[in-house]
Design an enzyme around this catalytic site. Structure first.
Site, PDB file in Angstrom:
ATOM      1  N   LYS A 158       0.837  -1.204   0.000  1.00 11.99           N
ATOM      2  CA  LYS A 158       0.000   0.000   0.000  1.00 11.99           C
ATOM      3  C   LYS A 158       0.875   1.258   0.000  1.00 11.99           C
ATOM      4  O   LYS A 158       0.602   2.220  -0.707  1.00 11.99           O
ATOM      5  CB  LYS A 158      -0.951  -0.022   1.220  1.00 11.99           C
ATOM      6  CG  LYS A 158      -2.038  -1.090   1.062  1.00 11.99           C
ATOM      7  CD  LYS A 158      -2.808  -1.370   2.342  1.00 11.99           C
ATOM      8  CE  LYS A 158      -3.734  -2.576   2.140  1.00 11.99           C
ATOM      9  NZ  LYS A 158      -4.428  -3.001   3.370  1.00 11.99           N
ATOM     10  N   GLN A 192      -4.664  -1.911   9.758  1.00 11.65           N
ATOM     11  CA  GLN A 192      -4.477  -3.226   9.125  1.00 11.65           C
ATOM     12  C   GLN A 192      -4.980  -4.338  10.047  1.00 11.65           C
ATOM     13  O   GLN A 192      -4.619  -4.395  11.222  1.00 11.65           O
ATOM     14  CB  GLN A 192      -2.987  -3.433   8.790  1.00 11.65           C
ATOM     15  CG  GLN A 192      -2.689  -4.694   8.007  1.00 11.65           C
ATOM     16  CD  GLN A 192      -3.266  -4.696   6.595  1.00 11.65           C
ATOM     17  OE1 GLN A 192      -3.270  -3.691   5.907  1.00 11.65           O
ATOM     18  NE2 GLN A 192      -3.799  -5.838   6.175  1.00 11.65           N
ATOM     19  N   ASP A 237     -11.148   2.640   4.260  1.00 11.86           N
ATOM     20  CA  ASP A 237     -11.433   1.202   4.120  1.00 11.86           C
ATOM     21  C   ASP A 237     -12.940   0.953   4.048  1.00 11.86           C
ATOM     22  O   ASP A 237     -13.373  -0.147   3.710  1.00 11.86           O
ATOM     23  CB  ASP A 237     -10.850   0.424   5.319  1.00 11.86           C
ATOM     24  CG  ASP A 237      -9.591  -0.341   4.954  1.00 11.86           C
ATOM     25  OD1 ASP A 237      -9.371  -0.576   3.747  1.00 11.86           O
ATOM     26  OD2 ASP A 237      -8.833  -0.702   5.869  1.00 11.86           O
TER      27      ASP A 237
END
Ligand code: NAP
Length: 291
Positions: free
Chosen positions: A52, A96, A119
């Site tokens: 990422k 994460q 997200d």
């Protein structure tokens, strides 16, 4: 049979994003800034976050990786989230997953400011998605929609079977494929580990989106001719012949299922790269909304 080439499409999307960032730079505007919080030393998580960060560099975004130890308490993580919520320099950030067992994942995801939740995991954004309102769509389902869109795969009136009901892939995917519009307007069946006679259900599907994480689960005898296959699964399977000691395997027996399919995503090189591209797209959106 057409391969849904996520690697190529994701590169196209990154090029498009880079062009927009170049225009921002030319106008002396602030470029998007993505932060990623990683708690612990899980190898796969570190690899994902590394990809990422590299993707941010490629499109000209700023990025920050926040590393916290495996023993981080819930309060410490919530404090860090509040800091990122308040930081005007950060446009969007991700936590994460998975998190260590001492931390309540739901509580953490709810602490993220919905306007920075690139997200799309916050209940406010998930609710907006379910109500067809403009919002951050979780990156993996968003990437699948984009892939279907760019290849012009018909979804209207089709029977879509989703395998797996996780909050990050299967559940949102089932909502999005059933919504009004394109891609959407499908009749959706959401299956999970308690589903009986799954073979019968998959063999009636026009489109199968498989997100369960069981290597080679979906076999050729479970699908009909001309089916569209989206394989979300990513499992590391030990392999002595590979330099890494493992190979990445999807949920689908690609060799045999691809012979019957009209469209199919490979693993790797299908859904995986799309997920990162759509995270960048959500971050760009977050920046634009803050201008
Ligand atoms: P998950 O949380 O691992 O849950 C798996 C889901 O599969 C559950 O809903 C489970 O049912 C269902 N399931 C398990 N065995 C089944 C069976 N035999 N028949 C039918 N359903 C079954 O799901 P996830 O986080 O979405 O991950 C799924 C896979 O996608 C993993 O391999 C993951 O690495 C991969 N993934 C890939 C990306 C990407 O970017 N390509 C992104 C995210 C995830 P129950 O709910 O009943 O337990």
């Amino acid at each position: 049979m057409t391969i849904l080439d996520g690697k190529k499409v994701s590169n196209d999307i990154k090029d498009e994003i880079k062009q927009q960032v170049d225009k921002m730079k030319a106008k002396n505007e602030k470029v998007p800034h993505l932060a990623a919080v990683i708690v612990g030393n899980d190898g796969a998580s570190l690899t994902y976050v590394g990809s990422k960060v590299r993707a941010c560099e490629r499109v000209g975004f700023e990025s920050t990786m926040v590393r916290m130890s495996n023993t981080t308490s819930e309060i410490e993580l919530l404090d860090k989230i509040e800091e990122l919520n308040q930081d005007d320099n950060i446009d969007g950030f991700i936590i994460q997953l998975p998190l260590p067992p001492q931390i309540n994942t739901q509580k953490v995801l709810m602490a993220v400011d919905p306007s920075k939740d690139v997200d799309g995991f916050h209940p406010e954004n998930f609710g907006k998605m379910a109500l067809d309102m403009s919002t951050f769509i979780p990156a993996t389902p968003f990437g699948i929609l984009e892939l279907l869109d760019r290849y012009g795969v018909e979804t209207k009136g089709k029977h879509t079977v989703v395998i797996g009901r996780s909050h990050i892939v299967g559940r949102p995917m089932s909502i999005l494929m059933g919504r009004k519009g394109f891609p959407g307007n499908s009749t959706v069946t959401l299956t999970h580990s308690h589903t009986k006679n799954i073979n019968q259900i998959t063999s009636q599907a026009d489109i199968i989106i498989s997100a369960l994480g069981v290597p080679n689960f979906l076999k050729a005898e479970m699908v009909k001719d001309d089916v569209v296959i989206i394989d979300v699964g990513i499992t590391r399977v030990p392999d002595e012949n590979s330099t890494k000691g493992y190979i990445i395997t999807g949920d689908v027996d690609f060799e045999n299922v691809s012979k019957k399919a009209s469209y199919i995503t490979p693993v790797p090189g299908g859904v995986g790269p799309m997920t990162i591209a759509m995270l960048l797209k959500n971050t760009l959106l977050a920046r634009e909304q803050r201008m």
